[in-house]
Design an enzyme around this catalytic site. Structure first.
Site, PDB file in Angstrom:
ATOM      1  N   GLU A 145      36.036  37.750  36.656  1.00 57.13           N
ATOM      2  CA  GLU A 145      35.396  39.060  36.668  1.00 57.13           C
ATOM      3  C   GLU A 145      33.934  38.847  36.409  1.00 57.13           C
ATOM      4  O   GLU A 145      33.210  39.438  37.013  1.00 57.13           O
ATOM      5  CB  GLU A 145      36.246  40.189  36.305  1.00 57.13           C
ATOM      6  CG  GLU A 145      37.573  40.343  36.882  1.00 57.13           C
ATOM      7  CD  GLU A 145      37.671  40.763  38.367  1.00 57.13           C
ATOM      8  OE1 GLU A 145      36.734  41.049  38.902  1.00 57.13           O
ATOM      9  OE2 GLU A 145      38.665  40.036  39.076  1.00 57.13           O
ATOM     10  N   HIS A 155      39.585  36.414  49.614  1.00 52.35           N
ATOM     11  CA  HIS A 155      40.468  35.956  48.626  1.00 52.35           C
ATOM     12  C   HIS A 155      41.237  34.747  49.087  1.00 52.35           C
ATOM     13  O   HIS A 155      41.734  33.941  48.469  1.00 52.35           O
ATOM     14  CB  HIS A 155      41.516  36.930  47.944  1.00 52.35           C
ATOM     15  CG  HIS A 155      40.718  37.999  47.311  1.00 52.35           C
ATOM     16  ND1 HIS A 155      40.206  39.167  47.891  1.00 52.35           N
ATOM     17  CD2 HIS A 155      40.294  38.160  46.064  1.00 52.35           C
ATOM     18  CE1 HIS A 155      39.535  39.994  46.966  1.00 52.35           C
ATOM     19  NE2 HIS A 155      39.448  39.436  45.740  1.00 52.35           N
TER      20      HIS A 155
HETATM   21 ZN   LIG Z   1      37.275  38.120  42.855  1.00 52.50          ZN
END
Ligand SMILES: [Zn+2]
Ligand SMILES: [Ca+2]
Ligand SMILES: [Ca+2]
Ligand SMILES: [Ca+2]
Ligand SMILES: [Ca+2]
Length: 734
Positions: free
Chosen positions: A335, A424
């Protein structure tokens, strides 16, 4: 090559996107722009426009004479010459930022504008060394046709399209719609669009999107999310505890709180900070010491974490799909790296650049985990979230960088990518590139047979860090990322073996060609250039069609060297590893038209087998020309000192050879142009025509002998050796 011209060096590693047609006028403007530079080499092209150029692109004052207020302005004058190479105008480039790296090089970023409006994702980076030489420019900024400049859709209408297009629920528009230009993924033309910022909730977490609606017809063009989450396979709807950042529990000098999620997250933030600071000398995500703010215990049983643009947010997990996310270094570095990327390359979280953005976050999670264990390369380094994912199931992970499809969704091969692929999942492509580069090996599912030589996590980390900070731009694609990481390795001063590993890691996932390849000999008129200390003689075929006994290598063992391509022996295909395991001894290796078609090296155990093959394919060599037409053909083969036909060279005409290339050239040849007049250009391992042979078919060239090898199976020394710097005799037959 379309890019060959006066003063222009041809592209040395052509990409799939490089135009093949010669003499077309559609790139005449780009060529004439390039011709203005003393030396300019195009490394990659998309839609007829270069995306990476290097060479001598001009000079500005050295960094020591630069004043802060001049940032970006010192290269302004030069931009007017440089911009047309990318089909841009200097005045359309607006300075965004510059960074100074540890070598004293500056990297200046300019945002593309068109008709006074920003072009989304269009950015050009100009690279200047410490002496003021402008040595490269690259980016996703490029000019080209514009679909439409009419505004026929009212901003209120665009806002409605944007709200439904964002799939957020609830969703609201934040601020007025703005006019911008956008080039939708896979399209050549710029579209005039309304940019609408839409905030709300989606898939159980906050959303914040920039949504683009065609100003001409109201069609939804793109959604660019600004909040990056770890993947969440389920939607949860707990409705309590969503105010951020919440109550302060622990700050820098504070004592442990006894709340394990708070305290362990505090430690993981420290690890993440130290990793970036120690390895890359980066002071927090903004490289200016920004405070790391995080919130844990977000919602109830919440299985996700995200960076919201200012802070990290973690759920406690539900105890089944995940445990407390803030305790995990992978999640934290992942993150936080989104925040780094946002400040640097600013990769758009959609399409190929989105997959790359997501991948960079996984890659740095792997890098920092490896760093905490002394640059380890164990399995957990290349798993993402294994410590918190499914507490009841040991050994699994959220994502698998070394075998991306193991999660059931991710891609591991670029040709499988489509524009609809979730970021993703497309991230698997470059996750695998990084893994192969760091650890070495081949594609986990055998999609390609290319072997990548490991360079270790630390070097791979530096290459990807440099690429993300100094070379990637907002809409960088996977092929552009290949060029950027190759050039990052070059700019870091790494050797050509390292650059080859980068090239091969991308080739292994289907992006670009491997570092060593055979290709048709280019048209060339090289004057005869004999070797000074050796004599050209006619060499009888019988001295080359030999059956050498198996023997030991002539010099040092090259650890871990394995040729890239499989070897075809009597109709059976072997990998280099299999051939060694089965101890199959070959005397002759052939690279010809058929090898190129099948993408193999052909191996022959005996000269009899080889002769049968040559007869059956009408390639039987002759010591004398067999026709007048042949006798008049006089193109020589050219042997080069370095890979990619660089450095010193000598030539040999058809029908003649050197049983010994002489002291200056012995064990020095690295690339070869094979004559179109000779049936075969033959390379021999030993002085006076001994050892193994590499036969190059009529008109084929090898850009890099490093990638081609021969196998020696003497006693216990079963090893492969590269032909690079190994050749001692050369013969051309008619
Ligand atoms: Zn990510
Ligand atoms: Ca891990
Ligand atoms: Ca698990
Ligand atoms: Ca050499
Ligand atoms: Ca030799």
């Amino acid at each position: 090559m379309a890019w060959l011209g006066a003063g222009i060096v041809a592209c040395s590693s052509p990409t799939e996107e490089a135009p093949r047609d010669t003499g077309s006028a559609k790139d005449a403007d780009v060529k004439s722009a390039l011709a203005r530079f003393k030396r300019a080499e195009v490394l990659g092209v998309q839609d007829d426009v270069p995306y990476f150029v290097r060479g001598d692109l001009g000079r500005v004052p050295p960094v020591s004479e630069l004043r802060a207020r001049e940032a970006g302005e010192d290269v302004r004058g030069l931009l007017n010459d440089l911009a047309p190479v990318f089909r841009l105008r200097g005045n359309d480039l607006v300075f965004r930022k510059q960074s100074l790296d540890e070598q004293g090089h500056r990297h200046l970023r300019f945002r593309q504008h068109h008709q006074g409006l920003p072009v989304i994702g269009g950015e050009l980076v100009v690279h200047v060394d410490s002496q003021g030489l402008v040595y490269a420019a690259n980016g996703s900024a490029r000019g080209g046709p514009t679909a439409s400049t009419d505004v026929k859709v009212a901003p209120e209408v665009a806002a409605k399209v944007a709200v439904s297009g964002s799939r957020a629920e609830p969703a609201f528009v934040d601020g007025p719609a703005e006019r911008v230009f956008l080039r939708p993924e896979g399209e050549k033309e710029l579209h005039l669009a309304w940019q609408v910022r839409v905030k709300g909730q989606r898939d159980g977490m906050p959303s914040d999107d920039l949504v683009y609606v065609d100003a001409k017809d109201g069609v939804l063009l793109a959604v660019h999310p600004r909040i990056h989450s770890a993947r969440n396979r389920r939607v949860y709807s707990a409705n309590n505890g969503t105010s951020l950042p919440g109550t302060l529990r622990r700050s820098e000098a504070g004592a442990p709180t006894g709340d394990s999620h708070v305290d362990q997250n505090f430690d993981r933030l420290g690890d993440a900070y130290n990793c970036y600071k120690t390895v890359f000398n980066r002071d927090s995500y903004d490289n200016a010491g920004a405070t790391l703010i995080s919130t844990v215990h977000y919602r109830s049983r919440y299985v996700n974490a995200y960076w919201d643009g200012t802070q990290l947010v973690y759920g406690d997990g539900d105890g089944v799909n995940s445990s407390e996310l803030g305790k995990d270094l992978d999640v934290t570095v992942h993150e936080l790296t989104h925040a780094v990327t946002e400040r640097e390359s600013d990769l758009i979280f959609s399409g190929e650049s989105g997959g790359l953005n997501e991948s960079i976050s996984d890659i740095f999670a792997g890098i920092c985990e490896s760093w905490t264990r002394g640059w380890a390369t164990d399995a957990d380094v290349f798993k993402i979230g294994e410590d918190i994912w499914t507490p009841g199931i040991p050994g699994d992970a959220l994502r698998y960088m070394s075998d991306p499809t193991q999660d059931g969704d991710s891609l591991d091969y670029y040709p499988d990518y489509t524009s609809g692929t979730d970021v993703h999942y497309s991230s698997g492509i470059s996750n695998l590139v990084f893994t192969l580069l760091a650890k070495g090996g081949t594609h986990p599912r055998g999609k390609t047979a290319i072997h990548v030589t490991a360079i270790g996590v630390e070097k791979a980390a530096r290459i990807f860090y440099k690429a993300n900070t100094d070379l990637f731009t907002p809409s960088t694609s996977f092929p552009q990322a290949r060029t950027a990481t190759q050039q990052a390795a070059v700019q870091l001063g790494y050797d050509s073996n390292t650059v080859d590993s980068v090239t091969n890691a991308w080739a292994a996932v289907g992006v670009g060609a491997p570092a060593s390849f055979m290709e048709p000999t280019p048209a060339h008129e090289t004057p005869p250039n004999p070797v000074p200390d050796a004599t050209l003689v006619q060499i009888p075929l019988s001295q080359v069609l030999t059956d050498p006994p198996r023997h030991d290598e002539e010099s040092q063992v090259e650890d871990r060297f394995l040729p890239d391509l499989p070897i075809l022996v009597n109709g059976v295909q072997y990998t280099a590893e299999q051939l060694r395991a089965q101890d199959i001894h070959l005397a002759h290796y052939v690279l010809d038209e058929r090898s190129a078609e099948l993408n193999v090296v052909q191996g022959f155990r005996t000269s009899a087998e080889l002769q049968t093959y040559m007869r059956s394919t009408n390639q039987y060599p002759s010591e004398q020309p067999t026709s007048l037409q042949q006798a008049l053909c006089n193109q020589h083969s050219v042997f080069f000192e370095h890979a990619n036909y660089a450095g010193a060279s000598f030539t040999v005409p058809p029908g003649l050879g050197l049983s010994y290339v002489g002291n200056t050239w012995n064990d020095r040849i690295s690339s070869v142009w094979g004559s179109r007049c000779a049936s075969w250009t033959v390379l021999g391992e030993h002085i006076n025509l001994g050892g193994y042979w590499l036969w190059i078919g009529r008109g084929w060239s090898l850009n890099n002998l490093r990638g081609w090898g021969y196998y020696t199976g003497f006693w216990i020394f079963r090893s492969w050796h590269s032909w690079n710097d190994r050749v001692s005799s050369v013969i051309l037959f008619w």
